[in-house]
Design a protein around this motif. Structure first.
Motif, PDB file in Angstrom:
ATOM      1  N   CYS A 209       0.818  -1.213   0.000  1.00 51.16           N
ATOM      2  CA  CYS A 209       0.000   0.000   0.000  1.00 51.16           C
ATOM      3  C   CYS A 209       0.846   1.255   0.000  1.00 51.16           C
ATOM      4  CB  CYS A 209      -0.904   0.037   1.234  1.00 51.16           C
ATOM      5  SG  CYS A 209      -2.302  -1.046   1.113  1.00 51.16           S
ATOM      6  N   SER A 210       1.909   1.277   0.731  1.00 47.61           N
ATOM      7  CA  SER A 210       2.659   2.517   0.882  1.00 47.61           C
ATOM      8  C   SER A 210       4.119   2.182   1.146  1.00 47.61           C
ATOM      9  CB  SER A 210       2.084   3.336   2.034  1.00 47.61           C
ATOM     10  OG  SER A 210       2.851   4.499   2.258  1.00 47.61           O
ATOM     11  N   GLY A 211       5.006   2.578   0.225  1.00 51.28           N
ATOM     12  CA  GLY A 211       6.407   2.284   0.403  1.00 51.28           C
ATOM     13  C   GLY A 211       6.634   0.796   0.561  1.00 51.28           C
ATOM     14  N   ASP A 212       7.403   0.443   1.600  1.00 57.41           N
ATOM     15  CA  ASP A 212       7.694  -0.963   1.841  1.00 57.41           C
ATOM     16  C   ASP A 212       6.697  -1.602   2.791  1.00 57.41           C
ATOM     17  OD1 ASP A 212      11.190  -0.130   1.855  1.00 57.41           O
ATOM     18  OD2 ASP A 212       9.947  -0.856   0.211  1.00 57.41           O
ATOM     19  N   SER A 213       5.756  -0.805   3.287  1.00 58.41           N
ATOM     20  CA  SER A 213       4.803  -1.331   4.264  1.00 58.41           C
ATOM     21  C   SER A 213       3.678  -2.074   3.572  1.00 58.41           C
ATOM     22  CB  SER A 213       4.217  -0.191   5.085  1.00 58.41           C
ATOM     23  OG  SER A 213       5.222   0.470   5.813  1.00 58.41           O
ATOM     24  N   THR A 214       3.139  -3.067   4.230  1.00 55.71           N
ATOM     25  CA  THR A 214       1.954  -3.748   3.747  1.00 55.71           C
ATOM     26  C   THR A 214       0.889  -3.639   4.807  1.00 55.71           C
ATOM     27  OG1 THR A 214       2.487  -5.896   4.713  1.00 55.71           O
ATOM     28  CG2 THR A 214       3.432  -5.402   2.549  1.00 55.71           C
ATOM     29  N   ILE A 215      -0.359  -3.855   4.401  1.00 60.44           N
ATOM     30  CA  ILE A 215      -1.458  -3.791   5.364  1.00 60.44           C
ATOM     31  C   ILE A 215      -1.263  -4.830   6.457  1.00 60.44           C
ATOM     32  CG2 ILE A 215      -3.932  -4.209   5.629  1.00 60.44           C
ATOM     33  CD1 ILE A 215      -4.362  -2.821   2.981  1.00 60.44           C
ATOM     34  N   ASP A 216      -0.793  -6.015   6.072  1.00 58.95           N
ATOM     35  CA  ASP A 216      -0.561  -7.050   7.085  1.00 58.95           C
ATOM     36  C   ASP A 216       0.465  -6.596   8.120  1.00 58.95           C
ATOM     37  OD1 ASP A 216      -2.382  -8.759   5.970  1.00 58.95           O
ATOM     38  OD2 ASP A 216      -0.916  -9.848   4.766  1.00 58.95           O
ATOM     39  N   GLU A 217       1.495  -5.939   7.661  1.00 57.87           N
ATOM     40  CA  GLU A 217       2.515  -5.450   8.591  1.00 57.87           C
ATOM     41  C   GLU A 217       1.952  -4.376   9.505  1.00 57.87           C
ATOM     42  OE1 GLU A 217       5.525  -4.122   5.945  1.00 57.87           O
ATOM     43  OE2 GLU A 217       6.350  -6.115   5.573  1.00 57.87           O
ATOM     44  N   LEU A 218       1.107  -3.508   8.935  1.00 62.25           N
ATOM     45  CA  LEU A 218       0.498  -2.447   9.747  1.00 62.25           C
ATOM     46  C   LEU A 218      -0.434  -3.035  10.795  1.00 62.25           C
ATOM     47  CD1 LEU A 218      -0.274   0.181   6.959  1.00 62.25           C
ATOM     48  CD2 LEU A 218       1.556   0.262   8.662  1.00 62.25           C
ATOM     49  N   ILE A 219      -1.188  -4.052  10.416  1.00 61.48           N
ATOM     50  CA  ILE A 219      -2.091  -4.699  11.373  1.00 61.48           C
ATOM     51  C   ILE A 219      -1.299  -5.341  12.501  1.00 61.48           C
ATOM     52  CG2 ILE A 219      -3.764  -6.563  11.667  1.00 61.48           C
ATOM     53  CD1 ILE A 219      -4.781  -5.938   8.867  1.00 61.48           C
TER      54      ILE A 219
ATOM     55  N   ALA B 194       1.274   2.861  12.945  1.00 58.52           N
ATOM     56  CA  ALA B 194       0.368   2.018  12.158  1.00 58.52           C
ATOM     57  C   ALA B 194      -1.002   2.666  12.010  1.00 58.52           C
ATOM     58  CB  ALA B 194       0.237   0.646  12.813  1.00 58.52           C
ATOM     59  N   THR B 195      -1.539   3.213  13.095  1.00 56.85           N
ATOM     60  CA  THR B 195      -2.867   3.846  13.007  1.00 56.85           C
ATOM     61  C   THR B 195      -2.813   5.084  12.122  1.00 56.85           C
ATOM     62  OG1 THR B 195      -2.403   5.001  15.102  1.00 56.85           O
ATOM     63  CG2 THR B 195      -3.747   2.996  15.206  1.00 56.85           C
ATOM     64  N   ALA B 196      -1.716   5.831  12.185  1.00 58.37           N
ATOM     65  CA  ALA B 196      -1.590   7.028  11.345  1.00 58.37           C
ATOM     66  C   ALA B 196      -1.548   6.660   9.871  1.00 58.37           C
ATOM     67  CB  ALA B 196      -0.340   7.813  11.736  1.00 58.37           C
ATOM     68  N   GLU B 197      -0.798   5.581   9.541  1.00 58.38           N
ATOM     69  CA  GLU B 197      -0.680   5.192   8.136  1.00 58.38           C
ATOM     70  C   GLU B 197      -1.992   4.611   7.614  1.00 58.38           C
ATOM     71  OE1 GLU B 197       2.386   2.918   5.101  1.00 58.38           O
ATOM     72  OE2 GLU B 197       2.823   3.038   7.251  1.00 58.38           O
TER      73      GLU B 197
ATOM     74  N   GLY C 223      -8.616  -7.590   7.737  1.00 58.40           N
ATOM     75  CA  GLY C 223      -8.948  -7.832   9.142  1.00 58.40           C
ATOM     76  C   GLY C 223      -8.504  -6.748  10.098  1.00 58.40           C
ATOM     77  N   ALA C 224      -8.338  -5.513   9.605  1.00 60.91           N
ATOM     78  CA  ALA C 224      -7.845  -4.434  10.467  1.00 60.91           C
ATOM     79  C   ALA C 224      -8.896  -3.916  11.446  1.00 60.91           C
ATOM     80  CB  ALA C 224      -7.338  -3.280   9.599  1.00 60.91           C
ATOM     81  N   ILE C 225     -10.169  -4.040  11.099  1.00 60.78           N
ATOM     82  CA  ILE C 225     -11.213  -3.373  11.887  1.00 60.78           C
ATOM     83  C   ILE C 225     -11.239  -3.820  13.348  1.00 60.78           C
ATOM     84  CG2 ILE C 225     -13.715  -3.118  12.141  1.00 60.78           C
ATOM     85  CD1 ILE C 225     -13.852  -2.922   9.078  1.00 60.78           C
ATOM     86  N   PRO C 226     -11.244  -5.115  13.676  1.00 62.82           N
ATOM     87  CA  PRO C 226     -11.250  -5.499  15.100  1.00 62.82           C
ATOM     88  C   PRO C 226     -10.053  -4.946  15.866  1.00 62.82           C
ATOM     89  CG  PRO C 226     -11.803  -7.381  13.717  1.00 62.82           C
ATOM     90  CD  PRO C 226     -11.339  -6.297  12.802  1.00 62.82           C
ATOM     91  N   HIS C 227      -8.896  -4.870  15.209  1.00 64.32           N
ATOM     92  CA  HIS C 227      -7.707  -4.339  15.870  1.00 64.32           C
ATOM     93  C   HIS C 227      -7.845  -2.836  16.121  1.00 64.32           C
ATOM     94  CE1 HIS C 227      -5.380  -8.066  15.386  1.00 64.32           C
ATOM     95  NE2 HIS C 227      -5.961  -8.171  14.194  1.00 64.32           N
ATOM     96  N   LEU C 228      -8.417  -2.116  15.172  1.00 66.46           N
ATOM     97  CA  LEU C 228      -8.647  -0.676  15.364  1.00 66.46           C
ATOM     98  C   LEU C 228      -9.663  -0.450  16.477  1.00 66.46           C
ATOM     99  CD1 LEU C 228      -8.768   0.462  11.624  1.00 66.46           C
ATOM    100  CD2 LEU C 228      -7.018   1.085  13.303  1.00 66.46           C
ATOM    101  N   VAL C 229     -10.705  -1.266  16.506  1.00 69.79           N
ATOM    102  CA  VAL C 229     -11.715  -1.142  17.562  1.00 69.79           C
ATOM    103  C   VAL C 229     -11.094  -1.398  18.930  1.00 69.79           C
ATOM    104  CG1 VAL C 229     -13.828  -2.161  18.511  1.00 69.79           C
ATOM    105  CG2 VAL C 229     -13.666  -1.674  16.061  1.00 69.79           C
ATOM    106  N   ALA C 230     -10.202  -2.383  19.011  1.00 68.25           N
ATOM    107  CA  ALA C 230      -9.549  -2.689  20.288  1.00 68.25           C
ATOM    108  C   ALA C 230      -8.752  -1.500  20.802  1.00 68.25           C
ATOM    109  CB  ALA C 230      -8.640  -3.911  20.130  1.00 68.25           C
ATOM    110  N   LEU C 231      -8.221  -0.699  19.891  1.00 65.84           N
ATOM    111  CA  LEU C 231      -7.419   0.457  20.297  1.00 65.84           C
ATOM    112  C   LEU C 231      -8.269   1.636  20.755  1.00 65.84           C
ATOM    113  CD1 LEU C 231      -4.577   0.409  17.610  1.00 65.84           C
ATOM    114  CD2 LEU C 231      -4.421  -0.233  20.023  1.00 65.84           C
ATOM    115  N   LEU C 232      -9.572   1.545  20.617  1.00 70.20           N
ATOM    116  CA  LEU C 232     -10.437   2.631  21.093  1.00 70.20           C
ATOM    117  C   LEU C 232     -10.459   2.715  22.619  1.00 70.20           C
ATOM    118  CD1 LEU C 232     -13.504   2.348  18.663  1.00 70.20           C
ATOM    119  CD2 LEU C 232     -11.504   3.839  18.489  1.00 70.20           C
ATOM    120  N   THR C 233      -9.931   1.707  23.274  1.00 69.94           N
ATOM    121  CA  THR C 233      -9.859   1.726  24.740  1.00 69.94           C
ATOM    122  C   THR C 233      -8.513   2.239  25.241  1.00 69.94           C
ATOM    123  OG1 THR C 233      -9.090  -0.576  24.819  1.00 69.94           O
ATOM    124  CG2 THR C 233     -11.473  -0.208  24.900  1.00 69.94           C
ATOM    125  N   THR C 234      -7.626   2.622  24.336  1.00 71.30           N
ATOM    126  CA  THR C 234      -6.296   3.075  24.731  1.00 71.30           C
ATOM    127  C   THR C 234      -6.356   4.401  25.491  1.00 71.30           C
ATOM    128  OG1 THR C 234      -4.076   3.617  23.917  1.00 71.30           O
ATOM    129  CG2 THR C 234      -5.929   4.333  22.577  1.00 71.30           C
TER     130      THR C 234
END
Length: 464
Positions: A179-189, A203-206, A225-236
């Motif tokens: 998706c961006s440079g050398d990063s992949t969505i899997d790596e960001l997740i 990761a959240t910024a990208e 499968g990023a959505i559950p991980h993003l939702v989990a971070l709403l408690t941070t």
């Protein structure tokens, strides 16, 4: 076993001297060029001929790049033809332009699907759909992931090479999820689950930016499968991670099919918590996310029941100008559901909404009047509005509001009259009759109906 139709296709191809795929393609393109001239005397026969050519070509295709290349180079032997015809390709898997099996199917504005490279070449000189001839509202190409998956399943089932195409902007990826440079969505997740706060921030910024900039990225992020991980971070407790995670969810939820995934992941209670206690930026983006999710009718009830309305009302009172707009947009959607109206009244929505309607500098008069019109259809809403001197503010809208805002103002006034005719008496003294006559003559259809009824009530009051 080969059907009786397939040998017939082969014999016909031989008689027409169309023994290679290249020759057949040339004939197909020639027919398509003739059909573009729209000669009414021959169009019908051309369509029949093109359909026949399509069946013949489908019998020659096998789908893999290597085999298609070979078919361009050499005539087909009878045994080759028998083997190929045994695996007939479903019509939906063929690009309508080239009649070849698609590797990277994309959807255009009319809902038709084409091979990406073919439709891109077409769009260089045309702004219409090749299949329907409709003018395109836009030229955005949306990947048809479902169809591509089906095609690859079909390839695998028939022992053919699976397409490795996986593109966002039309070119092949350097990796399966690039998706961006050398990063992949899997790596960001993976970084979203890291214990290192810097990894989570990065990761959240990208992901936030990726989802903002591309509809295709939104689909990829959700499918990975990023959505559950993003939702989990709403408690941070980290402000930056929270703001980025909410905004990423906001951006992916723009895609209608993803809204349900966000809700199913349990995001709403956490978004409401962020709306109550987060930073101003987190609160604004939480309100905007709830607005996005609430465009789906079944989510309106869920969002209201989970306590979103009171913090939205609070944002109306104390938020930044953008925060107030986001809150008003979310409230309008939620108030379409009748059960949310008493919740909003009890949360004190009427006073800040009327304040926004009366403040010309706020730039939210249209939104405020729309919300009041919704509230006026509920008994509790009418009573709450009736307790405030609203007529002078409505008069300013009748004077210089937009047609839709005048329509809503007439609806509000008519609703109030049923509970307390004194409102219309006050409006009469302020010169409402002229504005109502103007609405009957030139307003929207709904405004004409409301204004006519108000004039009838006004005549009855003046006759007493």
């Amino acid at each position: 076993m080969v059907s009786s139709r397939e040998p017939k296709n082969r014999r016909l191809a031989n008689e027409l001297q169309l023994k290679t795929l290249a020759e057949l393609e040339a004939e197909v393109h020639a027919l398509q060029n003739l059909m573009e001239k729209h000669n009414p005397e021959v169009d019908g026969s051309l369509e029949q001929m093109l359909d026949l050519m399509k069946q013949m070509k489908k019998a020659l295709l096998v789908g893999s790049t290597e085999r298609v290349t070979a078919l361009h180079e050499e005539p087909l032997s009878p045994s080759d033809t028998e083997s190929i015809c045994a695996t007939m390709i479903p019509d939906d898997y063929l690009c309508p332009i080239s009649l070849e099996i698609m590797n990277d199917p994309v959807i255009i504005a009319t809902g038709q699907t084409y091979e990406r490279a073919n439709i891109q070449k077409w769009l260089e000189e045309n702004r219409t759909c090749p299949k329907t001839s409709q003018v395109l509202a836009h030229t955005t190409l949306t990947p048809n992931f479902v169809l591509r998956s089906l095609i690859n399943q079909w390839r695998e089932a028939n022992g053919l090479e699976i397409s490795a195409v996986d593109s966002i902007s039309g070119a092949a990826h350097n990796s399966s999820n690039s998706c961006s440079g050398d990063s992949t969505i899997d790596e960001l997740i993976a970084k979203l689950s890291s214990r290192q706060i810097q990894d989570q921030r990065a990761a959240t910024a990208e992901l936030r930016l990726l989802a903002k900039n591309s509809a295709e990225n939104r689909i990829r992020i959700a499918e990975a499968g990023a959505i559950p991980h993003l939702v989990a971070l709403l408690t941070t407790h980290d402000v930056e991670v929270l703001e980025n995670a909410i905004t990423a969810l906001l951006n992916v939820s723009i895609h209608d099919h993803i809204k349900g995934l966000v809700v199913q992941a349990g995001a709403i209670p956490h978004i409401v918590t962020a709306l109550k206690y987060g930073s101003m930026k987190a609160r604004e983006n939480a309100a905007a996310t709830l607005f996005s999710l609430s465009t789906v009718n079944e989510h309106k009830l869920t969002i209201g029941a989970l306590g979103a309305i009171p913090p939205l009302v609070d944002l109306l009172k104390h938020g930044s100008p953008q925060g107030k707009k986001d809150a008003a947009s979310a409230l309008f959607n939620l108030l379409i559901y009748q059960g949310n109206k008493p919740r909003a009244v009890r949360a004190g929505v009427v006073k800040p909404i009327i304040a926004l309607m009366s403040n010309s500098q706020a730039g939210m008069r249209d939104e405020a009047v729309s919300i009041l019109a919704l509230l006026s259809t509920h008994e509790e809403g009418r009573r709450a509005i009736s307790r405030i001197s609203l007529v002078p503010a409505l008069m300013s809208i009748f004077h210089d509001g937009s047609p839709r805002t005048k329509e809503n103002a007439a609806a509000i006034l008519l609703a109030l009259v049923f509970d307390n005719p004194q409102h219309l008496t006050t409006a009469g003294r302020l010169g409402i009759k002229k504005h109502l006559v103007d609405l009957v003559q030139s307003g929207t259809e709904r405004a004409k109906r409301k204004a006519s009824r108000l004039l009838e009530h006004l005549a009855m009051l003046q006759a007493e």
